[in-house]
Design an enzyme around this catalytic site. Structure first.
Site, PDB file in Angstrom:
ATOM      1  N   HIS A   1      -3.324   7.569   2.702  1.00  0.00           N
ATOM      2  CA  HIS A   1      -3.704   6.257   2.185  1.00  0.00           C
ATOM      3  C   HIS A   1      -5.117   5.943   2.669  1.00  0.00           C
ATOM      4  O   HIS A   1      -5.439   6.156   3.836  1.00  0.00           O
ATOM      5  CB  HIS A   1      -2.715   5.208   2.693  1.00  0.00           C
ATOM      6  CG  HIS A   1      -3.119   3.800   2.365  1.00  0.00           C
ATOM      7  ND1 HIS A   1      -3.573   3.437   1.115  1.00  0.00           N
ATOM      8  CD2 HIS A   1      -3.141   2.674   3.129  1.00  0.00           C
ATOM      9  CE1 HIS A   1      -3.859   2.140   1.126  1.00  0.00           C
ATOM     10  NE2 HIS A   1      -3.607   1.659   2.334  1.00  0.00           N
TER      11      HIS A   1
ATOM     12  N   CYS B   1       0.820  -1.232   0.000  1.00  0.00           N
ATOM     13  CA  CYS B   1       0.000   0.000   0.000  1.00  0.00           C
ATOM     14  C   CYS B   1       0.844   1.269   0.000  1.00  0.00           C
ATOM     15  O   CYS B   1       0.354   2.341  -0.331  1.00  0.00           O
ATOM     16  CB  CYS B   1      -0.943   0.013   1.200  1.00  0.00           C
ATOM     17  SG  CYS B   1      -2.111  -1.348   1.177  1.00  0.00           S
TER      18      CYS B   1
ATOM     19  N   ASN C   1     -10.135   0.256  -0.066  1.00  0.00           N
ATOM     20  CA  ASN C   1      -8.668   0.321  -0.041  1.00  0.00           C
ATOM     21  C   ASN C   1      -8.128  -0.214  -1.370  1.00  0.00           C
ATOM     22  O   ASN C   1      -8.230  -1.412  -1.638  1.00  0.00           O
ATOM     23  CB  ASN C   1      -8.156  -0.508   1.135  1.00  0.00           C
ATOM     24  CG  ASN C   1      -6.648  -0.454   1.277  1.00  0.00           C
ATOM     25  OD1 ASN C   1      -5.948   0.019   0.386  1.00  0.00           O
ATOM     26  ND2 ASN C   1      -6.151  -0.950   2.398  1.00  0.00           N
TER      27      ASN C   1
HETATM   28  N1  ACO Z   1     -18.828  -8.509   8.437  1.00  0.00           N
HETATM   29  C1  ACO Z   1     -19.410  -8.829   9.608  1.00  0.00           C
HETATM   30  N2  ACO Z   1     -18.717  -9.258  10.675  1.00  0.00           N
HETATM   31  C2  ACO Z   1     -17.379  -9.339  10.554  1.00  0.00           C
HETATM   32  C3  ACO Z   1     -16.713  -9.021   9.369  1.00  0.00           C
HETATM   33  C4  ACO Z   1     -17.503  -8.595   8.282  1.00  0.00           C
HETATM   34  N3  ACO Z   1     -16.955  -8.249   7.095  1.00  0.00           N
HETATM   35  N4  ACO Z   1     -15.402  -9.208   9.537  1.00  0.00           N
HETATM   36  C5  ACO Z   1     -15.220  -9.630  10.801  1.00  0.00           C
HETATM   37  N5  ACO Z   1     -16.429  -9.720  11.410  1.00  0.00           N
HETATM   38  C6  ACO Z   1     -16.717 -10.113  12.782  1.00  0.00           C
HETATM   39  C7  ACO Z   1     -15.723 -11.120  13.315  1.00  0.00           C
HETATM   40  O1  ACO Z   1     -16.065 -12.437  12.961  1.00  0.00           O
HETATM   41  C8  ACO Z   1     -15.810 -10.889  14.788  1.00  0.00           C
HETATM   42  O2  ACO Z   1     -16.973 -11.525  15.273  1.00  0.00           O
HETATM   43  P1  ACO Z   1     -16.966 -12.203  16.737  1.00  0.00           P
HETATM   44  O3  ACO Z   1     -16.743 -11.079  17.701  1.00  0.00           O
HETATM   45  O4  ACO Z   1     -18.345 -12.805  16.812  1.00  0.00           O
HETATM   46  O5  ACO Z   1     -15.855 -13.192  16.737  1.00  0.00           O
HETATM   47  C9  ACO Z   1     -16.040  -9.372  14.904  1.00  0.00           C
HETATM   48  O6  ACO Z   1     -16.585  -8.979  13.620  1.00  0.00           O
HETATM   49  C10 ACO Z   1     -14.782  -8.605  15.182  1.00  0.00           C
HETATM   50  O7  ACO Z   1     -13.765  -9.038  14.271  1.00  0.00           O
HETATM   51  P2  ACO Z   1     -12.348  -8.373  14.258  1.00  0.00           P
HETATM   52  O8  ACO Z   1     -11.514  -8.949  13.167  1.00  0.00           O
HETATM   53  O9  ACO Z   1     -11.793  -8.418  15.655  1.00  0.00           O
HETATM   54  O10 ACO Z   1     -12.766  -6.911  13.853  1.00  0.00           O
HETATM   55  P3  ACO Z   1     -12.086  -5.552  14.240  1.00  0.00           P
HETATM   56  O11 ACO Z   1     -12.931  -4.865  15.208  1.00  0.00           O
HETATM   57  O12 ACO Z   1     -10.634  -5.713  14.538  1.00  0.00           O
HETATM   58  O13 ACO Z   1     -12.203  -4.790  12.860  1.00  0.00           O
HETATM   59  C11 ACO Z   1     -10.830  -4.167  10.977  1.00  0.00           C
HETATM   60  C12 ACO Z   1     -11.551  -5.297  11.698  1.00  0.00           C
HETATM   61  C13 ACO Z   1     -11.852  -3.170  10.496  1.00  0.00           C
HETATM   62  C14 ACO Z   1     -10.077  -4.736   9.801  1.00  0.00           C
HETATM   63  C15 ACO Z   1      -9.849  -3.526  11.997  1.00  0.00           C
HETATM   64  O14 ACO Z   1      -8.993  -4.461  12.530  1.00  0.00           O
HETATM   65  C16 ACO Z   1      -9.052  -2.438  11.410  1.00  0.00           C
HETATM   66  O15 ACO Z   1      -9.510  -1.330  11.268  1.00  0.00           O
HETATM   67  N6  ACO Z   1      -7.795  -2.735  11.061  1.00  0.00           N
HETATM   68  C17 ACO Z   1      -6.908  -1.797  10.428  1.00  0.00           C
HETATM   69  C18 ACO Z   1      -6.245  -2.458   9.326  1.00  0.00           C
HETATM   70  C19 ACO Z   1      -6.837  -2.138   7.981  1.00  0.00           C
HETATM   71  O16 ACO Z   1      -7.740  -1.402   7.775  1.00  0.00           O
HETATM   72  N7  ACO Z   1      -6.191  -2.738   7.032  1.00  0.00           N
HETATM   73  C20 ACO Z   1      -6.467  -2.484   5.685  1.00  0.00           C
HETATM   74  C21 ACO Z   1      -5.338  -2.994   4.894  1.00  0.00           C
HETATM   75  S1  ACO Z   1      -3.792  -2.525   5.537  1.00  0.00           S
HETATM   76  C22 ACO Z   1      -3.482  -1.030   5.032  1.00  0.00           C
HETATM   77  O17 ACO Z   1      -3.801  -0.667   3.956  1.00  0.00           O
HETATM   78  C23 ACO Z   1      -2.809  -0.116   5.985  1.00  0.00           C
END
Ligand code: ACO
Length: 335
Positions: free
Chosen positions: A262, A125, A292
């Site tokens: 980004h 990225c 993204n």
């Molecule tokens: N739809 C519905 N539910 C979902 C989804 C979805 N697409 N994805 C995950 N879940 C559920 C999971 O199963 C989990 O359920 P549970 O609690 O019953 O087990 C719950 O949601 C939480 O899952 P997590 O993976 O812990 O979700 P989190 O709150 O961490 O959010 C996210 C995920 C948005 C990716 C977050 O970690 C984040 O913002 N990360 C930053 C990284 C990023 O955005 N990367 C992009 C690429 S890297 C870059 O470009 C920098």
């Protein structure tokens, strides 16, 4: 065209890489969160609340990395009013090239009829910021005068569509800019790239990666991400690199007209904005529209703000990105 055609600047003058054209390409297929929820166990509410994403564009088979890059490059050249034959370097940032080799950049070079040399650059990225930094160094070293810098990605081809935690986050597309050698007095009043900084920490390579390679037909690979760890590093490292670039120019965040970050996730964008103390009105956001798009995200966002009239000549624009590697960096340009 550039302000000057001289290779060696006059006494007291410096070479600057001036950004003279911007182009973009988005695939034909627009997929809303609701449409995605028909294929994947997810919902519009979950995606919007966690990421800010409302829709993404996904490439059709004919919309390859090279095809999209070529379209964006042609638009950047037309915007600058520069003929393709004047281009002496094409730098293409991508993690999703069409082939292991030749570089997708040489396919673009052939398609548009550019001269000089062309190569791909892999920094996930952060690829566009890396490519801008390298292009700026080439121009200031006198190795090239008119450089196309492109980010083009088809992450839909490396998504694990069974993993709802990642497949909802990404989109496809391409963005391009033309950098041209010009002159300045070395101050931050100059037009062009004023400072650029890139970093990587290979020991964080396992928090965001693709578990295969183009060269492995048995396992071309899918994206794997430890989202919370990426989030934690992203906010801290992006804020630091923006400060580093400001300090290098003797400027502060108050001097910046636009932050073009980004477009990974609205929470990261907000977190970085808060740490830097930049008003939300000065932050360009397209993650809601494009999701993204990895190395394409910064030039696509820049193009959006340029075409709707927000970004104007003479303004100071800070760009930043972080991605797999981890890699990250920032670049400050006076447009
Ligand atoms: N739809 C519905 N539910 C979902 C989804 C979805 N697409 N994805 C995950 N879940 C559920 C999971 O199963 C989990 O359920 P549970 O609690 O019953 O087990 C719950 O949601 C939480 O899952 P997590 O993976 O812990 O979700 P989190 O709150 O961490 O959010 C996210 C995920 C948005 C990716 C977050 O970690 C984040 O913002 N990360 C930053 C990284 C990023 O955005 N990367 C992009 C690429 S890297 C870059 O470009 C920098």
């Amino acid at each position: 065209m550039a302000d000057t055609q001289q290779s060696i600047p006059q006494a007291g003058r410096v070479i600057r890489s001036q950004l003279t054209g911007i182009g973009a390409y988005l695939p034909r297929d627009l997929i809303s969160n609701d449409e995605l929820a028909k294929r994947v166990d997810t919902s519009d509410a979950w995606i919007r609340e966690r990421t800010g994403i409302r829709q993404r564009y996904l490439a059709q088979p004919d919309e390859t990395c090279a095809f999209m890059a070529t379209e964006a490059a042609r638009m950047a050249l037309a915007d600058a009013g520069v003929a393709a034959e004047a281009v002496d370097a094409v730098l293409l940032a991508t993690a999703t090239p069409d082939q292991a080799f030749p570089a997708t950049a040489v396919r673009v070079q052939a398609a548009i009829g550019a001269k000089g040399f062309a190569f791909d650059l892999s920094a996930a990225c952060s690829g566009f910021i890396y490519a801008l930094t390298v292009a700026d160094a080439l121009i200031r070293a006198g190795q090239a005068r008119n450089v196309l810098v492109i980010g083009s990605e088809v992450y839909s081809r490396i998504m694990n569509w069974e993993d709802r935690g990642t497949c909802v986050l990404f989109g496809d597309g391409a963005g391009a800019v033309l950098l041209q050698a010009g002159e300045g007095d070395g101050s931050h009043a100059d037009r062009g790239i004023l400072s650029a900084h890139i970093h990587s920490h290979g020991d964080l390579g396992d928090i965001l990666y693709v578990d295969g390679a183009v060269g492995r037909s048995d396992r071309p690979g899918h994206l794997v991400m430890h989202g919370r760890e990426v989030f934690r590093h992203a906010v801290a490292k992006l804020s630091e690199t923006v400060q580093q670039t400001l300090v290098a120019c003797g400027l502060t965040i108050a001097d910046i007209d636009w932050l073009v970050p980004h477009q990974a996730n609205m929470r990261i964008i907000d977190g970085v904005g808060r740490r830097l103390g930049i008003p939300a009105e000065k932050v360009v956001v397209t993650v809601d529209q494009h999701a993204n798009t990895s190395a394409a995200s910064v030039p696509l966002a820049l193009h959006a703000a340029y075409t709707d009239g927000r970004v104007k000549r003479g303004q100071l624009i800070m760009m930043e990105a972080l991605g797999g590697g981890l890699t990250w960096g920032s670049a400050l340009v006076r447009f």
